[in-house]
Write an enzyme that holds these catalytic residues in place. Structure first.
Site, PDB file in Angstrom:
ATOM      1  N   ASP A 229      39.020  33.958  -7.588  1.00 10.34           N
ATOM      2  CA  ASP A 229      38.382  33.605  -6.680  1.00 10.34           C
ATOM      3  C   ASP A 229      39.018  32.196  -6.427  1.00 10.34           C
ATOM      4  OD1 ASP A 229      36.527  32.676  -4.592  1.00 10.34           O
ATOM      5  OD2 ASP A 229      35.458  34.448  -5.394  1.00 10.34           O
ATOM      6  N   GLY A 251      44.587  34.391  -6.912  1.00  7.68           N
ATOM      7  CA  GLY A 251      43.033  33.800  -6.676  1.00  7.68           C
ATOM      8  C   GLY A 251      43.067  33.416  -5.206  1.00  7.68           C
ATOM      9  N   HIS A 252      41.924  32.864  -4.667  1.00  8.65           N
ATOM     10  CA  HIS A 252      41.629  32.771  -3.218  1.00  8.65           C
ATOM     11  C   HIS A 252      42.350  31.531  -2.722  1.00  8.65           C
ATOM     12  CE1 HIS A 252      38.351  36.112  -3.324  1.00  8.65           C
ATOM     13  NE2 HIS A 252      39.541  36.525  -3.813  1.00  8.65           N
ATOM     14  N   GLY A 253      43.099  30.806  -3.155  1.00  7.85           N
ATOM     15  CA  GLY A 253      43.538  29.275  -2.567  1.00  7.85           C
ATOM     16  C   GLY A 253      42.642  28.298  -3.042  1.00  7.85           C
TER      17      GLY A 253
END
Length: 428
Positions: A229, A251-253
């Site tokens: 995430d 991941g989601h940055g």
């Protein structure tokens, strides 16, 4: 040889002998990792086994009591010895402590139980509460054994939660496979994190690297975060956040938000993200707010960012809807925290324009790299509030696929751009 020179040679010889004696003495006292002589309190002195199977929770709490209540002079040091693995059930290290500076030295490994437990709504495996001047370091590993939680378990714990821990320093640690967030920070000031390595599978649900709520003055630098995430999530009540030298991916940055969930007031300001690389991430740099919330996100800058095949490199989403069952969970609204920081009060919250979280004064400078999707910039802002004073300066993102082009999409965005290859704003 004159007397002065002879005296000088003799003095140098004495110093060398003294140094040798000190080294031999230090080696002779090197039992228990050489810790007793230097004022460390080892968990093994309180019965911890360290075989990875025995429950060492009580021994850790006894050792902590000795450190916290007994440290009246200078620094007090709690040590997890090298070469051992300690299995811990959920526990909380509580303050306040006598000493104003405590070192928690993790040289060995900490592992969670290999099974799930009843965790509640805002759970944590290892908690630190109301401890000032705490430093956690040592090169060891914290393994949350998250795989047993990732299979459709709704309430999953964060691995390490720090609440009301002003002056916190965390460095030189490895974090593996948290059930949810690897590190959560709440209600604290003057925090620094560096030299961290966080790893979890890219498809592990909601395994944020670092989650920040209601904190002021946080410096995160020189770390590698590869999780399922957000590498770093900055939630409401947080200000003066500096993020530098982070390698993120998968991941989601790096995200500001989500803000305003369930109609709550949320505010974030004075955030600077600089010299970071985001590789093969779902998102790059992102601001996300719920439509029915209140508050603001402002004075935010993303500078000198490199994207490597990020799916959505630049995003502002003011109509965020969480798609996942387990959702975004931070400690922002938790009863498990007690804030003693200066909160960002509800003085500016969409007055005159209905509900919404205002997004303003956001600058993107020198952002380069590649996008895995055809849309490199997406700014979906609220029709009533809009996003104000959004600046693009030297943004150069190309397609990660040879021969393809990328585009930008903006709704209700007010700002300008300088020397950027793609934009959907007014050129300055």
């Amino acid at each position: 040889m004159n007397k002065s020179l002879l005296f000088f040679v003799f003095l140098c010889l004495l110093i060398q002998i003294s140094k040798l004696g000190f080294c031999l003495e230090r080696k002779a006292h090197n039992g228990n990792n050489g810790l007793k002589r230097h004022g460390f309190i080892s968990v093994t002195s309180f019965g911890a086994v360290g075989d990875g199977k025995a429950d060492d929770t009580k021994a850790f709490l006894k050792a902590w009591k000795a450190v916290c209540k007994g440290g009246s002079r200078g620094k007090t040091n709690f040590v997890v010895p090298l070469g051992k693995t300690f299995m811990l059930k959920p526990l909380t290290f509580e303050g306040p402590c006598k000493s104003s500076s405590i070192t928690f030295l993790i040289r060995g490994n900490l592992v969670a139980p290999g099974y799930t437990w009843h965790a509640g709504n805002y759970p944590a495996w290892i908690s630190f509460d109301s401890i000032y001047g705490l430093a956690i370091t040592g090169g060891g590993t914290i393994n949350g054994r998250g795989s047993v939680w990732w299979r459709n378990v709704q309430h999953r714990p964060t691995a390490m939660h720090f609440n009301n821990c002003n002056g916190l320093h965390i460095s030189n640690l490895h974090h593996l496979n948290s059930p949810r967030n690897h590190i959560s920070l709440s209600c604290s000031e003057n925090i620094s994190l560096s030299g961290l390595n966080m790893t979890a599978p890219g498809d592990s649900p909601n395994t944020d690297g670092i989650d920040i709520s209601n904190c002021r003055g946080v410096d995160i630098r020189d770390s590698v975060i590869a999780t399922g995430d957000d590498c770093i999530a900055i939630n409401g009540g947080s200000s003066y956040i500096n993020i530098t030298g982070i390698f993120c991916g998968p991941g989601h940055g790096i995200s500001v938000g989500s803000l305003g969930q369930n109609g709550h007031f949320s505010a974030v300001e004075e955030v600077r993200v600089k010299n970071c690389t985001l590789s093969n991430t779902k998102n790059g740099v992102r601001i996300k707010t719920f439509q029915n919330g209140l508050g603001f996100a402002r004075k935010i800058s993303f500078e000198d960012i490199k994207m490597v095949a990020s799916e959505n490199p630049i995003i502002i989403e003011q109509n965020y809807h969480d798609q996942g069952k387990n959702g975004d969970v931070s400690f922002e609204y938790s009863n498990h925290q007690s804030c003693h920081v200066n909160r960002l009060y509800q003085t500016e919250s969409g007055s005159g324009n209905g509900r919404g979280v205002r997004v303003s004064d956001v600058r993107y400078s020198r952002i380069q790299g590649s996008s895995a999707s055809s849309e490199a910039i997406t700014m979906n802002c609220d029709a009533n509030l809009g996003c104000v004073d959004i600046v693009m300066d030297h943004v150069n993102i190309v397609s990660a696929k040879s021969g393809h082009k990328v585009s930008a999409s903006c709704k209700n965005v007010h700002g300008k751009y300088f020397d950027s290859v793609i934009s959907c704003q007014k050129k300055h």
